[in-house]
Design an enzyme around this catalytic site. Structure first.
Site, short mmCIF file in Angstrom:
data_model
loop_
_atom_site.label_atom_id
_atom_site.label_comp_id
_atom_site.label_asym_id
_atom_site.label_seq_id
_atom_site.Cartn_x
_atom_site.Cartn_y
_atom_site.Cartn_z
N GLY A 149 18.74 -5.57 -8.28
CA GLY A 149 19.09 -6.26 -9.53
C GLY A 149 20.11 -5.54 -10.39
O GLY A 149 20.27 -5.87 -11.56
N HIS A 186 6.71 -4.69 -2.47
CA HIS A 186 8.01 -4.66 -3.16
C HIS A 186 7.98 -3.56 -4.22
O HIS A 186 6.94 -3.30 -4.82
CB HIS A 186 8.27 -6.02 -3.82
CG HIS A 186 9.66 -6.15 -4.35
ND1 HIS A 186 10.05 -5.59 -5.54
CD2 HIS A 186 10.78 -6.74 -3.84
CE1 HIS A 186 11.32 -5.84 -5.74
NE2 HIS A 186 11.79 -6.54 -4.72
N GLU A 218 8.86 -3.47 -7.15
CA GLU A 218 8.38 -3.91 -8.47
C GLU A 218 6.86 -3.93 -8.50
O GLU A 218 6.24 -3.72 -9.56
CB GLU A 218 8.99 -5.27 -8.81
CG GLU A 218 10.46 -5.13 -9.20
CD GLU A 218 11.33 -6.34 -8.89
OE1 GLU A 218 10.80 -7.45 -8.70
OE2 GLU A 218 12.56 -6.17 -8.86
N ASN A 264 13.92 -13.93 -2.28
CA ASN A 264 12.78 -13.50 -3.09
C ASN A 264 13.03 -14.00 -4.51
O ASN A 264 13.83 -13.42 -5.24
CB ASN A 264 12.69 -11.96 -3.05
CG ASN A 264 11.65 -11.43 -4.02
OD1 ASN A 264 10.84 -12.16 -4.57
ND2 ASN A 264 11.68 -10.11 -4.23
N GLU A 301 14.86 -1.39 0.65
CA GLU A 301 15.44 -1.76 -0.64
C GLU A 301 15.47 -0.55 -1.56
O GLU A 301 14.47 -0.22 -2.20
CB GLU A 301 14.59 -2.85 -1.31
CG GLU A 301 14.51 -4.14 -0.54
CD GLU A 301 14.14 -5.30 -1.46
OE1 GLU A 301 14.92 -6.25 -1.54
OE2 GLU A 301 13.08 -5.26 -2.11
N LYS A 328 11.14 -13.92 -7.02
CA LYS A 328 10.46 -13.16 -8.07
C LYS A 328 9.79 -14.14 -9.05
O LYS A 328 9.30 -15.17 -8.62
CB LYS A 328 11.42 -12.19 -8.76
CG LYS A 328 12.18 -11.35 -7.74
CD LYS A 328 12.91 -10.20 -8.33
CE LYS A 328 13.61 -9.43 -7.20
NZ LYS A 328 14.21 -8.20 -7.63
N SER A 347 20.96 -6.08 -4.43
CA SER A 347 22.27 -6.56 -4.85
C SER A 347 23.11 -7.15 -3.72
O SER A 347 24.34 -7.04 -3.73
CB SER A 347 23.03 -5.46 -5.59
OG SER A 347 22.35 -5.10 -6.78
P1 PGA Z 1 18.40 -8.35 -5.89
O1 PGA Z 1 16.83 -8.16 -5.54
O2 PGA Z 1 19.02 -9.05 -4.71
O3 PGA Z 1 18.40 -9.18 -7.14
O4 PGA Z 1 18.96 -6.98 -6.08
C1 PGA Z 1 16.40 -7.87 -4.24
C2 PGA Z 1 14.91 -7.74 -4.21
O5 PGA Z 1 14.33 -7.19 -5.15
O6 PGA Z 1 14.26 -8.16 -3.23
#
Ligand code: PGA
Length: 252
Positions: free
Chosen positions: A171, A97, A99, A10, A165, A12, A210
């Site tokens: 992140g 997601h 976000e 992903n 998640e 982003k 992560s």
């Molecule tokens: P990350 O993000 O691996 O940077 O923690 C995962 C995601 O948001 O899909």
């Protein structure tokens, strides 16, 4: 447990016209090593989907998007339909997601409508769920996630992928513990079987938050973990390749 592991990057709001090298390195690895036990997806920002598809032409990599609208077309400024995504070569689409749920106020009902639109267009939706830090600390993580599953997954079609998640793990470098992942994935599996019957056993449940080159193998070995949704580490070819390689290792 589904038979095939799925590793999805992903990106982003990252990547650019200069991302060809990143895609080529991942593509080269996939062409020579992937086999049929592991699938790989890359979800760049909308304007790069067609290009990434071109850069990895006839590759085993599935290209995808990070969102879609729930309608096929119409007066929806700034939105993109699943139909168009399919037309430009997308195979998968991340939906709901955290976000988007938090920054764009997306509800589980909306996520479900988007997942239905994706299915109708012939895309496989990767439906994201996950609890916040407060929800986990107050002991409600499982209840929250199972509610999200119930409301976000279209009950009539099992051709979906679920990504668990935990919001606090995204992140942050704070990956969930193997025990927490095991517990939640088992709960999600039971809920999917409740909704879809036998088909619920085959739905891939990915972990995200992560995931990196170091922790991937342990996570991917966990029961009912059928892959990973990878953010930060999907932007560095050696890291993403190491995660794919870990999936190949645990599948053999
Ligand atoms: P990350 O993000 O691996 O940077 O923690 C995962 C995601 O948001 O899909």
């Amino acid at each position: 447990m589904a038979n095939q592991k799925y590793i999805i990057g992903n990106w982003k709001m990252n990547g650019s016209l200069n991302s060809k090298g990143l895609v080529s390195e991942i593509d080269d690895f996939c062409r020579s090593k992937l086999g049929d036990k592991v699938a790989v997806g890359i979800c760049p920002p909308f304007p790069l989907i067609g290009l990434v598809n071109e850069w990895s032409w006839e590759s085993p990599i599935n290209i995808g998007a990070q969102d879609c609208h729930f309608k096929e077309s119409g007066a929806h400024t700034g939105d993109v339909s699943a139909v168009l995504l399919k037309e430009i070569g997308a195979k998968i689409v991340i939906i709901g997601h955290s976000e988007r749920r938090s920054n764009h106020g997306e509800t589980s009902q909306l996520v479900c409508d988007k997942a239905k639109a994706a299915l109708l267009a012939g895309l496989k939706p990767v439906i994201c769920v996950g609890e916040t830090d407060e929800e986990r600390k107050s002991g409600n993580a499982i209840k929250v996630v199972l509610n999200q599953i119930e409301q976000s997954c279209p009950a009539e079609n099992a051709n979906i992928i679920v990504a668990y998640e935990p919001v606090w793990a995204i992140g942050t470098g704070n990956v969930a513990s193997p025990q927490d992942i095991l517990e939640m994935h088992n709960e999600i599996r039971a809920k999917l079987i409740e909704i879809y019957g036998h088909d619920g056993k085959k739905i891939q449940i990915l972990y995200g938050g992560s995931v990196n080159a170091k922790n991937a193998e342990e996570i991917l070995q966990t029961q009912n973990v059928d892959g990973a949704l990878v953010g930060g580490a999907s932007l560095k070819a050696p890291d993403f390749i190491a995660i794919i390689d870990a999936a190949i290792n645990v599948s053999n």
